[in-house]
Write a protein that holds these residues in place. Structure first.
Motif, mmCIF file in Angstrom:
data_model
loop_
_atom_site.group_PDB
_atom_site.id
_atom_site.type_symbol
_atom_site.label_atom_id
_atom_site.label_comp_id
_atom_site.label_asym_id
_atom_site.label_seq_id
_atom_site.Cartn_x
_atom_site.Cartn_y
_atom_site.Cartn_z
ATOM 1 N N ARG A 47 -15.924 11.283 37.982
ATOM 2 C CA ARG A 47 -16.928 11.104 38.890
ATOM 3 C C ARG A 47 -16.791 10.229 40.043
ATOM 4 O O ARG A 47 -17.423 10.324 41.048
ATOM 5 C CB ARG A 47 -18.291 11.245 37.979
ATOM 6 N N GLU A 80 -16.431 10.281 33.284
ATOM 7 C CA GLU A 80 -17.093 9.471 34.336
ATOM 8 C C GLU A 80 -16.372 8.843 35.306
ATOM 9 O O GLU A 80 -16.778 8.706 36.495
ATOM 10 C CB GLU A 80 -18.009 8.139 33.312
ATOM 11 N N ASP A 108 -24.931 8.484 20.150
ATOM 12 C CA ASP A 108 -24.522 8.665 21.579
ATOM 13 C C ASP A 108 -23.927 10.064 21.930
ATOM 14 O O ASP A 108 -22.649 10.028 21.517
ATOM 15 C CB ASP A 108 -23.759 7.469 21.966
ATOM 16 N N LEU A 109 -24.707 10.929 22.025
ATOM 17 C CA LEU A 109 -23.818 12.386 22.025
ATOM 18 C C LEU A 109 -22.963 12.820 23.315
ATOM 19 O O LEU A 109 -22.230 13.341 23.395
ATOM 20 C CB LEU A 109 -24.967 13.518 22.114
ATOM 21 N N PHE A 110 -23.425 11.546 24.323
ATOM 22 C CA PHE A 110 -22.383 11.581 25.465
ATOM 23 C C PHE A 110 -21.362 10.894 25.722
ATOM 24 O O PHE A 110 -20.456 10.895 26.433
ATOM 25 C CB PHE A 110 -23.351 11.970 26.540
ATOM 26 N N ALA A 111 -20.966 10.203 24.376
ATOM 27 C CA ALA A 111 -19.888 9.038 24.677
ATOM 28 C C ALA A 111 -18.661 9.661 24.842
ATOM 29 O O ALA A 111 -17.721 9.182 25.142
ATOM 30 C CB ALA A 111 -20.021 8.254 23.407
ATOM 31 N N ARG A 112 -18.414 11.099 24.479
ATOM 32 C CA ARG A 112 -17.090 11.627 24.208
ATOM 33 C C ARG A 112 -16.731 11.884 25.596
ATOM 34 O O ARG A 112 -15.648 12.410 25.830
ATOM 35 C CB ARG A 112 -17.334 12.855 23.288
ATOM 36 N N PHE A 113 -17.567 12.104 26.583
ATOM 37 C CA PHE A 113 -17.280 12.321 28.000
ATOM 38 C C PHE A 113 -17.055 11.237 28.856
ATOM 39 O O PHE A 113 -16.969 11.134 30.109
ATOM 40 C CB PHE A 113 -18.446 13.124 28.656
ATOM 41 N N ALA A 114 -16.694 10.111 28.321
ATOM 42 C CA ALA A 114 -16.444 8.763 29.106
ATOM 43 C C ALA A 114 -15.415 8.820 30.014
ATOM 44 O O ALA A 114 -15.512 8.419 31.255
ATOM 45 C CB ALA A 114 -16.086 7.490 28.107
#
Lengths: 88, 403
Positions: free
Chosen positions: B15, B12, B3-9
């Motif tokens: 947002r 979220e 999951d390449l986008f998990a680091r941006f939790a």
């Protein structure tokens, strides 16, 4: 004095300085992790570094920061920098 | 699967806050831009006070005509790097103009201001060297240092005494170079570097000095060269870096130096070599804009009149800029939610300013950031002040307390 001895000697002073950033009042020791235990973000880490630089009369290179994860790492780094400055 | 986008939790969550407040700073779309100071956003005619278009040259008739002619005669792009595909006469002409404008022997053109800092720092500093940078430096200075492999040390923002202390602490036995990097004007707060004092410090320690005049080129100094010129120490600065995306009104970056060996960077600076060169229309617009800056200080004078007017108007409302009057007027708002609400209401009232928050801002401050243009009319600036006053009233804000 070895770096390790110098670092243990510095540890209480480093912990005292960290108290201001210890929002969750966790018990501080050499193994305390800046991110996982203290929840510090990058901006706060830079404030902390600036304060430590003044207190210990060192300049912390930005390049050295990625290797610093724990309070113990930090004390070792400051001890090594102080040695370089004194003998430099 | 990874999951390449998990680091941006954590992003979220940010947002979700924006959604709850009904503002979307990254979603602002300028449907039309009829002039240097106006756009249509959400179908609404909006005054732009966040463009960094300090001289308003993006709509200068001479610049547009030059760009149009280059476009028709030379096509839409160079389709590659100057090292591989060759230099256009326009690239060389712009470099000559920059060298003349700064009265230096050498000038180098880059594709963006970001790449100019990346290209200069990564080429001129190496693993044996030490670079001392102002703590509030722009991301491209940090990134350029990182690419250089040099030891990088921050000094306290605009603090020559701290720089002096840190230079004194250095272990110079390894023999590497020492380089100090500062900006003329700092983009977020708009405050000015004490270049005169910094020059004294660097001279005492035998260090080189690079000044990034991104926000001050065309704005400060008798010839518009920037804050170093204004401070009377332009000759003492070893390299000046700048951009075309602010006062020049287009895109591009540059570096000037009195050392003709700056030319060698064409063979070693990766951000110069491995990216496409500027397209002919952009080069022609920049050339016309530089000639306009060289020709006289009328636009600069108009900009400064506008700066005074907006500064005075906002101060009368109790909104005080963090820095002394300058092209950037940064107003501090306590708290992220108040900042977002204020910014969103200004946009709905037809005024676009920049939203600036940590980590892009120093010391974790939240800012409404305005940039003034010579192209603003007095009426527009007065309308901006009226909008600030009305928005504050609508939100029940005590402006004196907000600033």
């Amino acid at each position: 004095m070895s770096d390790r001895d110098a670092a243990s000697e510095l540890l209480p002073e480093v912990c005292a300085l960290l108290q201001r950033y210890n929002r969750h009042q966790v018990a501080l020791d050499a193994g305390t992790d800046f991110v996982d235990d203290l929840g510090l973000d990058s901006v706060t880490v830079m404030e902390l570094v600036a304060e430590a630089e003044d207190r210990f009369d060192v300049s912390v290179p930005l390049n050295a920061l990625p290797e610093v994860r724990t309070v113990g790492d930090f004390a070792r780094m400051v001890a090594a920098l102080r040695r370089d400055t004194v003998h430099g | 699967m990874a999951d390449l986008f998990a680091r941006f939790a954590a992003l979220e969550e940010g947002r979700a806050l924006l959604q709850r407040l009904g503002v979307n700073p990254l979603g602002v779309c300028m449907e039309e831009t009829p002039s240097a100071t106006e756009a249509v956003i959400d179908g609404r005619r909006t005054i732009l006070v966040g463009t960094n278009n300090y001289l308003g040259l993006s709509f200068d008739p001479g610049c547009i005509a030059a760009a149009r002619e280059a476009l028709e005669r030379q096509g839409t792009g160079s389709t590659g790097s100057r090292v591989a595909n060759g230099t256009y006469a326009g690239h060389r002409a712009v470099e000559r103009t920059l060298a003349r404008l700064y009265d230096r022997r050498a000038a180098l053109l880059f594709t963006t201001g970001y790449q100019a800092n990346l290209g200069v720092l990564s080429a001129l500093a190496g693993p044996k060297d030490t670079v001392l940078i102002d703590a509030d430096s722009h991301a491209c200075i940090y990134d350029g240092c990182r690419l250089s492999g040099a030891t990088v040390i921050r000094f306290r923002h605009n603090d020559p005494a701290d720089l002096d202390r840190r230079l004194g602490r250095l272990d110079r036995s390894g023999g590497g170079n020492v380089l100090v990097v500062v900006e003329g004007i700092y983009s977020m707060l708009g405050d000015r570097a004490p270049i005169g004092e910094l020059v004294e410090v660097k001279r005492r320690h035998g260090a080189a000095l690079i000044v990034d005049e991104a926000h001050s080129f065309g704005v400060f100094g008798p010839k518009g060269r920037g804050v170093a010129e204004e401070s009377g120490v332009g000759r003492e600065v070893d390299l000046i870096v700048g951009t075309f995306s602010k006062s020049v009104g287009t895109v591009g970056g540059f570096c000037v130096s009195d050392d003709p060996r700056l030319e060698l960077l064409r063979m070693v600076s990766r951000p110069y070599m491995f990216t496409a060169s500027l397209p002919p229309a952009v080069v022609a617009a920049a050339q016309a804009a530089l000639e306009r800056i060289e020709a006289g200080d009328d636009l600069r004078a108009r900009l400064w009149r506008n700066i005074e007017r907006l500064h005075r108007g906002l101060a009368a409302l109790g909104l005080r800029s963090i820095a002394p009057p300058g092209p950037v007027i940064a107003l501090r708002v306590e708290g992220l939610e108040r900042l977002l609400t204020f910014w969103g209401a200004l946009l709905r009232a037809g005024v676009y300013v920049n939203l600036a928050m940590p980590p892009a801002t120093p010391a974790g401050v939240h800012l409404l950031r305005c940039s003034v243009s010579a192209a603003h009319t007095e009426e527009q600036l007065d309308q901006v002040c009226t909008a600030f006053a009305e928005v504050a009233r609508g939100l029940g804000e005590d402006l004196a307390g907000a600033a």
